[in-house]
Design a protein around this motif. Structure first.
Motif, PDB file in Angstrom:
ATOM      1  N   ALA A 122      19.862  -7.544  48.924  1.00 48.57           N
ATOM      2  CA  ALA A 122      20.290  -7.020  50.220  1.00 48.57           C
ATOM      3  C   ALA A 122      21.681  -7.535  50.572  1.00 48.57           C
ATOM      4  CB  ALA A 122      19.292  -7.425  51.301  1.00 48.57           C
ATOM      5  N   ASP A 123      22.599  -6.599  50.829  1.00 49.79           N
ATOM      6  CA  ASP A 123      23.899  -7.032  51.345  1.00 49.79           C
ATOM      7  C   ASP A 123      23.741  -7.366  52.829  1.00 49.79           C
ATOM      8  OD1 ASP A 123      23.871  -4.603  52.746  1.00 49.79           O
ATOM      9  OD2 ASP A 123      25.221  -3.611  51.343  1.00 49.79           O
ATOM     10  N   ALA A 124      24.815  -7.793  53.449  1.00 46.78           N
ATOM     11  CA  ALA A 124      24.717  -8.267  54.830  1.00 46.78           C
ATOM     12  C   ALA A 124      24.209  -7.177  55.773  1.00 46.78           C
ATOM     13  CB  ALA A 124      26.074  -8.790  55.295  1.00 46.78           C
ATOM     14  N   GLY A 125      24.703  -5.944  55.593  1.00 50.37           N
ATOM     15  CA  GLY A 125      24.299  -4.853  56.480  1.00 50.37           C
ATOM     16  C   GLY A 125      22.829  -4.515  56.345  1.00 50.37           C
ATOM     17  N   LEU A 126      22.354  -4.361  55.101  1.00 54.48           N
ATOM     18  CA  LEU A 126      20.944  -4.035  54.878  1.00 54.48           C
ATOM     19  C   LEU A 126      20.041  -5.189  55.295  1.00 54.48           C
ATOM     20  CD1 LEU A 126      18.887  -2.013  53.781  1.00 54.48           C
ATOM     21  CD2 LEU A 126      19.184  -3.062  51.517  1.00 54.48           C
ATOM     22  N   LEU A 152      13.485  -1.062  50.319  1.00 59.31           N
ATOM     23  CA  LEU A 152      12.268  -1.723  50.764  1.00 59.31           C
ATOM     24  C   LEU A 152      12.326  -3.211  50.461  1.00 59.31           C
ATOM     25  CD1 LEU A 152       9.871   0.818  49.014  1.00 59.31           C
ATOM     26  CD2 LEU A 152      10.334   0.752  51.476  1.00 59.31           C
ATOM     27  N   PRO A 153      11.802  -4.073  51.348  1.00 65.99           N
ATOM     28  CA  PRO A 153      11.709  -5.504  51.014  1.00 65.99           C
ATOM     29  C   PRO A 153      10.835  -5.689  49.776  1.00 65.99           C
ATOM     30  CG  PRO A 153      11.309  -5.131  53.360  1.00 65.99           C
ATOM     31  CD  PRO A 153      11.290  -3.787  52.702  1.00 65.99           C
ATOM     32  N   ALA A 154      11.363  -6.325  48.749  1.00 64.19           N
ATOM     33  CA  ALA A 154      10.662  -6.410  47.463  1.00 64.19           C
ATOM     34  C   ALA A 154       9.349  -7.169  47.574  1.00 64.19           C
ATOM     35  CB  ALA A 154      11.570  -7.062  46.420  1.00 64.19           C
ATOM     36  N   THR A 155       9.284  -8.194  48.413  1.00 61.17           N
ATOM     37  CA  THR A 155       8.061  -8.986  48.494  1.00 61.17           C
ATOM     38  C   THR A 155       6.908  -8.187  49.093  1.00 61.17           C
ATOM     39  OG1 THR A 155       8.851  -9.885  50.607  1.00 61.17           O
ATOM     40  CG2 THR A 155       9.248 -11.195  48.630  1.00 61.17           C
ATOM     41  N   ARG A 156       7.204  -7.303  50.043  1.00 57.74           N
ATOM     42  CA  ARG A 156       6.157  -6.495  50.662  1.00 57.74           C
ATOM     43  C   ARG A 156       5.694  -5.354  49.760  1.00 57.74           C
ATOM     44  NH1 ARG A 156       5.679  -5.735  56.660  1.00 57.74           N
ATOM     45  NH2 ARG A 156       6.546  -7.557  57.672  1.00 57.74           N
ATOM     46  N   ALA A 199       9.389   4.667  64.025  1.00 59.87           N
ATOM     47  CA  ALA A 199      10.666   4.719  63.308  1.00 59.87           C
ATOM     48  C   ALA A 199      11.787   5.059  64.281  1.00 59.87           C
ATOM     49  CB  ALA A 199      10.620   5.747  62.183  1.00 59.87           C
ATOM     50  N   ARG A 200      12.989   4.656  63.918  1.00 65.64           N
ATOM     51  CA  ARG A 200      14.192   5.010  64.663  1.00 65.64           C
ATOM     52  C   ARG A 200      15.065   5.861  63.764  1.00 65.64           C
ATOM     53  NH1 ARG A 200      15.230  -1.311  65.735  1.00 65.64           N
ATOM     54  NH2 ARG A 200      13.415  -1.742  67.093  1.00 65.64           N
ATOM     55  N   GLU A 201      15.551   6.968  64.293  1.00 66.44           N
ATOM     56  CA  GLU A 201      16.384   7.872  63.507  1.00 66.44           C
ATOM     57  C   GLU A 201      17.718   8.106  64.193  1.00 66.44           C
ATOM     58  OE1 GLU A 201      14.214  11.492  62.881  1.00 66.44           O
ATOM     59  OE2 GLU A 201      13.204  10.732  61.099  1.00 66.44           O
ATOM     60  N   SER A 202      18.745   8.252  63.397  1.00 68.53           N
ATOM     61  CA  SER A 202      20.052   8.649  63.915  1.00 68.53           C
ATOM     62  C   SER A 202      20.609   9.729  63.000  1.00 68.53           C
ATOM     63  CB  SER A 202      21.011   7.454  63.979  1.00 68.53           C
ATOM     64  OG  SER A 202      21.233   6.913  62.686  1.00 68.53           O
ATOM     65  N   LEU A 203      21.384  10.645  63.594  1.00 67.86           N
ATOM     66  CA  LEU A 203      21.952  11.769  62.859  1.00 67.86           C
ATOM     67  C   LEU A 203      23.470  11.696  62.891  1.00 67.86           C
ATOM     68  CD1 LEU A 203      19.063  12.814  63.908  1.00 67.86           C
ATOM     69  CD2 LEU A 203      19.997  15.091  63.548  1.00 67.86           C
ATOM     70  N   ALA A 204      24.076  12.126  61.800  1.00 71.92           N
ATOM     71  CA  ALA A 204      25.528  12.198  61.732  1.00 71.92           C
ATOM     72  C   ALA A 204      25.911  13.387  60.854  1.00 71.92           C
ATOM     73  CB  ALA A 204      26.114  10.907  61.163  1.00 71.92           C
ATOM     74  N   ARG A 211      17.054   6.488  58.866  1.00 77.08           N
ATOM     75  CA  ARG A 211      15.790   6.096  59.495  1.00 77.08           C
ATOM     76  C   ARG A 211      15.453   4.642  59.174  1.00 77.08           C
ATOM     77  NH1 ARG A 211      10.447   9.206  57.762  1.00 77.08           N
ATOM     78  NH2 ARG A 211      11.390  10.876  58.992  1.00 77.08           N
ATOM     79  N   LEU A 212      15.001   3.921  60.195  1.00 80.38           N
ATOM     80  CA  LEU A 212      14.467   2.581  60.021  1.00 80.38           C
ATOM     81  C   LEU A 212      13.004   2.631  60.441  1.00 80.38           C
ATOM     82  CD1 LEU A 212      15.387  -0.315  59.231  1.00 80.38           C
ATOM     83  CD2 LEU A 212      15.629  -0.772  61.682  1.00 80.38           C
ATOM     84  N   ALA A 213      12.109   2.414  59.483  1.00 82.90           N
ATOM     85  CA  ALA A 213      10.670   2.501  59.741  1.00 82.90           C
ATOM     86  C   ALA A 213      10.123   1.114  60.047  1.00 82.90           C
ATOM     87  CB  ALA A 213       9.953   3.096  58.537  1.00 82.90           C
ATOM     88  N   LEU A 214       9.215   1.040  61.030  1.00 79.33           N
ATOM     89  CA  LEU A 214       8.703  -0.231  61.534  1.00 79.33           C
ATOM     90  C   LEU A 214       7.186  -0.301  61.388  1.00 79.33           C
ATOM     91  CD1 LEU A 214      10.623  -0.078  64.942  1.00 79.33           C
ATOM     92  CD2 LEU A 214      11.487  -0.993  62.783  1.00 79.33           C
ATOM     93  N   ASP A 215       6.664  -1.535  61.250  1.00 81.33           N
ATOM     94  CA  ASP A 215       5.216  -1.707  61.265  1.00 81.33           C
ATOM     95  C   ASP A 215       4.742  -1.931  62.696  1.00 81.33           C
ATOM     96  OD1 ASP A 215       5.708  -4.375  61.958  1.00 81.33           O
ATOM     97  OD2 ASP A 215       5.100  -5.188  60.017  1.00 81.33           O
ATOM     98  N   CYS A 216       3.462  -2.238  62.880  1.00 80.87           N
ATOM     99  CA  CYS A 216       2.893  -2.318  64.219  1.00 80.87           C
ATOM    100  C   CYS A 216       3.433  -3.484  65.029  1.00 80.87           C
ATOM    101  CB  CYS A 216       1.369  -2.381  64.148  1.00 80.87           C
ATOM    102  SG  CYS A 216       0.723  -3.846  63.304  1.00 80.87           S
ATOM    103  N   THR A 217       4.061  -4.463  64.368  1.00 79.70           N
ATOM    104  CA  THR A 217       4.650  -5.589  65.095  1.00 79.70           C
ATOM    105  C   THR A 217       6.119  -5.354  65.432  1.00 79.70           C
ATOM    106  OG1 THR A 217       5.364  -6.789  63.109  1.00 79.70           O
ATOM    107  CG2 THR A 217       3.098  -7.144  63.852  1.00 79.70           C
ATOM    108  N   GLY A 218       6.669  -4.193  65.004  1.00 77.74           N
ATOM    109  CA  GLY A 218       8.083  -3.917  65.224  1.00 77.74           C
ATOM    110  C   GLY A 218       8.980  -4.445  64.121  1.00 77.74           C
ATOM    111  N   GLN A 219       8.387  -4.954  63.035  1.00 80.27           N
ATOM    112  CA  GLN A 219       9.167  -5.462  61.907  1.00 80.27           C
ATOM    113  C   GLN A 219       9.628  -4.303  61.039  1.00 80.27           C
ATOM    114  OE1 GLN A 219      10.232  -8.519  60.934  1.00 80.27           O
ATOM    115  NE2 GLN A 219      11.160  -7.639  59.099  1.00 80.27           N
ATOM    116  N   PRO A 220      10.921  -4.195  60.739  1.00 81.22           N
ATOM    117  CA  PRO A 220      11.400  -3.133  59.845  1.00 81.22           C
ATOM    118  C   PRO A 220      10.851  -3.330  58.433  1.00 81.22           C
ATOM    119  CG  PRO A 220      13.210  -4.087  61.110  1.00 81.22           C
ATOM    120  CD  PRO A 220      12.039  -4.988  61.289  1.00 81.22           C
ATOM    121  N   ILE A 221      10.328  -2.259  57.835  1.00 77.80           N
ATOM    122  CA  ILE A 221       9.804  -2.362  56.474  1.00 77.80           C
ATOM    123  C   ILE A 221      10.396  -1.319  55.529  1.00 77.80           C
ATOM    124  CG2 ILE A 221       7.641  -3.460  57.157  1.00 77.80           C
ATOM    125  CD1 ILE A 221       6.254  -0.781  56.926  1.00 77.80           C
ATOM    126  N   GLU A 222      11.169  -0.386  56.052  1.00 76.76           N
ATOM    127  CA  GLU A 222      11.833   0.578  55.175  1.00 76.76           C
ATOM    128  C   GLU A 222      13.099   1.082  55.846  1.00 76.76           C
ATOM    129  OE1 GLU A 222      10.545   4.843  53.315  1.00 76.76           O
ATOM    130  OE2 GLU A 222      11.416   4.720  55.326  1.00 76.76           O
TER     131      GLU A 222
END
Length: 239
Positions: free
Chosen positions: A108-112, A145-149, A180-185, A210-221
């Motif tokens: 993961a680079d700094a942005g990701l 995706l986070p590799a550990t998950r 999930a949160r989505e943005s368009l450009a 798109r940033l997909a979240l689990d039930c705790t609000g943690q980003p997972i994708e």
């Protein structure tokens, strides 16, 4: 760990989230009834109901009349495809097939890392795929995706990924996307995207992040999808 300094209903809310996250409560079955929870936890029905109300308000749970309370699932592919006219040759709306182009381990680079709440340099699994209808590419996507998950996806045969990823995340890795949160450009197609979409270099395309979240609000994708500009549409109802 539950913070015992919180009000009891808030402690229950956190406990319920933990049960969902660890798989103690199946996402395919109704949660225990309020009376069952009161009996097992030794708390008042009003406290249990308030904890459940908070999770409903947060979009984690949904109550279904006559059936019970369930983990909420949004129709994410329906969300994405409301932006594009995806139809077969007979004019019927279709969910595109999926073809994984590549899978590789990355750092993961700094942005990701910031988006996925990882430390810079942590391992991530990178997927690149095409979405097709009747052999025609309608979307080009990159997914991180986070590799550990998602360790079990690293060696999964490509042909077993299937057209939809979120059911696969849940079935194999126990990772449930609930929001999930989505943005368009608007962008222009580079050589690779243009070749995949069958359009000219520099043609207008629509980019959906798109940033997909689990039930705790943690980003997972995190994913980015590109589609042809001439098939894009946007609609909003203003009331």
């Amino acid at each position: 760990m539950i913070d015992t300094r919180l009000p009891l209903y808030q402690q229950l809310r956190d406990d319920f989230l933990h049960r969902i996250q660890t798989g103690e409560w199946s996402p395919d079955a109704a949660l225990p009834s309020e009376n069952e929870l009161c009996e097992s936890l030794g708390v008042a029905v009003g406290t249990v109901r308030k904890a459940l109300d908070v999770l409903v308000a947060e979009g984690v749970l949904v109550r279904q009349q006559g059936r019970g309370t369930f983990l909420r699932r949004a129709s994410f592919d329906a969300s994405l495809f409301r932006f594009f006219r995806h139809e077969d040759r007979e004019g019927r709306r279709r969910v595109p097939d999926s073809h994984i182009l590549s899978r590789r381990g990355l750092q993961a680079d700094a942005g990701l890392a910031d988006l996925l709440r990882l430390a810079p340099g942590e391992p991530v699994l990178g997927l690149n795929r095409l979405r097709r209808i009747d052999g025609e590419v309608v979307l080009v996507e990159e997914i991180r995706l986070p590799a550990t998950r998602f360790a079990l996806l690293a060696d999964l045969p490509i042909e077993e990924f299937g057209p939809l990823l979120y059911p696969l995340y849940e079935r194999l890795c126990g990772q449930i996307v609930t929001s999930a949160r989505e943005s368009l450009a608007v962008a222009t197609a580079n050589a690779e995207i243009a070749a995949h979409l069958g359009i000219a270099l520099g043609s207008p395309i629509v980019e959906i992040e798109r940033l997909a979240l689990d039930c705790t609000g943690q980003p997972i994708e995190w994913r980015r999808s590109w589609g042809r500009g001439d098939r894009f549409r946007y609609r909003v109802d203003i009331r």
